[in-house]
Design a protein around this motif. Sequence first.
Motif, PDB file in Angstrom:
ATOM      1  N   GLY A   1       0.821  -1.210   0.000  1.00 60.58           N
ATOM      2  CA  GLY A   1       0.000   0.000   0.000  1.00 60.58           C
ATOM      3  C   GLY A   1       0.851   1.255   0.000  1.00 60.58           C
ATOM      4  N   THR A   2       1.906   1.230   0.805  1.00 66.70           N
ATOM      5  CA  THR A   2       2.797   2.384   0.863  1.00 66.70           C
ATOM      6  C   THR A   2       3.429   2.642  -0.506  1.00 66.70           C
ATOM      7  OG1 THR A   2       3.304   1.740   3.126  1.00 66.70           O
ATOM      8  CG2 THR A   2       4.708   3.418   2.137  1.00 66.70           C
ATOM      9  N   ALA A   3       3.879   1.568  -1.156  1.00 66.86           N
ATOM     10  CA  ALA A   3       4.480   1.720  -2.481  1.00 66.86           C
ATOM     11  C   ALA A   3       3.460   2.281  -3.468  1.00 66.86           C
ATOM     12  CB  ALA A   3       5.014   0.379  -2.966  1.00 66.86           C
ATOM     13  N   GLN A   4       2.207   1.823  -3.329  1.00 67.92           N
ATOM     14  CA  GLN A   4       1.157   2.277  -4.226  1.00 67.92           C
ATOM     15  C   GLN A   4       0.893   3.775  -4.039  1.00 67.92           C
ATOM     16  OE1 GLN A   4      -2.995   0.563  -4.312  1.00 67.92           O
ATOM     17  NE2 GLN A   4      -1.768  -1.202  -4.885  1.00 67.92           N
ATOM     18  N   LEU A   5       0.911   4.205  -2.765  1.00 77.47           N
ATOM     19  CA  LEU A   5       0.701   5.623  -2.463  1.00 77.47           C
ATOM     20  C   LEU A   5       1.781   6.482  -3.099  1.00 77.47           C
ATOM     21  CD1 LEU A   5      -0.381   5.990   1.270  1.00 77.47           C
ATOM     22  CD2 LEU A   5      -1.541   6.843  -0.777  1.00 77.47           C
ATOM     23  N   ILE A   6       3.014   6.010  -3.019  1.00 76.18           N
ATOM     24  CA  ILE A   6       4.130   6.819  -3.493  1.00 76.18           C
ATOM     25  C   ILE A   6       4.262   6.750  -5.013  1.00 76.18           C
ATOM     26  CG2 ILE A   6       6.621   7.259  -3.307  1.00 76.18           C
ATOM     27  CD1 ILE A   6       6.529   5.894  -0.572  1.00 76.18           C
ATOM     28  N   PHE A   7       4.161   5.532  -5.560  1.00 75.78           N
ATOM     29  CA  PHE A   7       4.501   5.340  -6.967  1.00 75.78           C
ATOM     30  C   PHE A   7       3.302   5.034  -7.858  1.00 75.78           C
ATOM     31  CE2 PHE A   7       8.188   4.002  -4.427  1.00 75.78           C
ATOM     32  CZ  PHE A   7       9.139   4.884  -4.911  1.00 75.78           C
ATOM     33  N   GLY A   8       2.122   4.949  -7.287  1.00 77.02           N
ATOM     34  CA  GLY A   8       0.966   4.545  -8.077  1.00 77.02           C
ATOM     35  C   GLY A   8       0.949   3.044  -8.274  1.00 77.02           C
TER      36      GLY A   8
END
Lengths: 286, 236
Positions: free
Chosen positions: A102-109
Amino acid sequence: MSTILDGLSLGAIYALIALGYTMVYGIAKMLNFAHGDIIMVGAYAIFVTLASTNLLLALVVSILLCAVTGVVVEKLAYKPLRSASPLAVLITAIGVSYFLQGTAQLIFGSKSQPITLPSLGSIQIGNFQVELRTVITLGVGALLMVGLTLFVKCTRTGRAMLAVSEDKGAAQLMGVNVNRIIMITFAIGSTLAACASFFYLLQIPSVSPTLGAMPGIKAFAAAVIGGIGSIPGAMVGGVLLGLVEKICTSIPVLNPYTTAIEFGLLIVILLVRPIGLLGVRRREKV
Amino acid sequence: MALLEVKDLTVFYGVIQALKGISFDVNKGEIVTLIGANGAGKTTTMQSVMGLIPSKSGTVVYNGVDITKKPCHSIVHLGMTQVPEGRRVFQELTVYENLLMGAYTEKSKAKIKRDIEEIYEWFPRLGERKKQVAGTLSGGEQQMLAMGRAMMSHPELLMLDEPSMGLSPLLVDQVFEIIKNFQKNGTTILLVEQNAGKSLAISDRAYVLENGQIVLSGTGDELLKSDMVKKAYLGG
Ligand SMILES: Nc1ncnc2c1ncn2[C@@H]1O[C@H](COP(=O)(O)OP(=O)(O)OP(=O)(O)O)[C@@H](O)[C@H]1O
Ligand SMILES: [Mg+2]
């Protein structure tokens, strides 16, 4: 021939990841399902740093970030649950996995992004044309595994890891700080995962938040095939699975069933030998 | 001042109270024995003193330092260790590696080497089997290894939990002989034993534990002569 080499190098990647699962299982007695996502963290670290520096530095950053992530996750999420039920720890690990994704998704889409790595080309060995990335993966992977084996066998900390994995209480009676050993284990496991993530990017040059899922689950299968808790087992299991995968994909009839065959192999091995190829049956403590 | 001072120690396993306020002390240079029937709480006492299981109340003072809440590994660094019940040698490590683990607190390689040679002199059987994996040693050899391993850290206070368990009579005598030698070399000993006769004979003082309480204490000789001990632990 090149199929075999490809298989071995993919196997080395699986083995490096599997080592993280197996060491954490052996020492902390838990399944760290978030381990696969450490690969994703490492891949994004390379993705970001490569934009501004060279590959070597990117690798160093990736290793450091993975090691820190592994240790912090252990400290914040797993350590407070040291005496909790295994199920609670397992669910927490799954939670950590989603958290990292989720964190990666927030930062990088959520979209997958291509990453451009310097092309390595290929070299001639005898009559064969071999991709340099295969050679590097195999060579460095083997080196890391030999290094780890020597570390565990020949150093004071390595022996303490073996002692803790066998009998926590007795290890404490020798003066071993079990929490410290667990922390070191997470750091080593994550470092190996960071290396694996680089090799993985050499094969599939793109990053996405769920990138760690597939190699993670396959490496976990490899660890179980080899005998979870056993370090040589993880290496053997990883290499075996990598070989099977590459051989299957190279045979057109089998290709579509590759993943099914891999997990079929897991099931067969567990049926024949429930503790895995090199697993040791431990006497239950009284 | 006593080397080890335990005061009103209580331990619970869930709602079950295993120790109901135990007090005893061990002076420098002594052999002190706890005897008691199965389930009396001897192992519980040893493990909670050592910080392996938490106590509910009470204090444990070692060398003037309150160690009640200290984790086990830091207690070991203070100079106290234990040969646990059932030996618990590292089955997958060799004899030599087990001894190295025993020297975990020691940094000097040269000293470790000398100490290991010394252990091999004490226990020649271990020297002959240094490369053997500990899990394949006989019960007696494992007991020797567990004792040698504990001595590698040069403890000031060594606790032994039923070191004679499961050994042949000849080996039992040998184990008690070794414990006496440890004492001669300056190690203070806290011993837990079912073998009341032999352990009381080598003890300076002893305590009798029943249902998590100390019911009797005295010198080894006093307890050997006590009617209660004779009846309950010496078979008449
Ligand atoms: N982990 C545990 N959980 C619950 N109860 C326990 C646990 N360990 C010990 N007990 C209980 O605590 C009591 C004391 O046990 P302990 O092992 O200290 O006895 P002991 O005097 O060492 O006996 P033995 O001579 O058989 O070794 C027993 O009634 C035992 O059933
Ligand atoms: Mg006991």
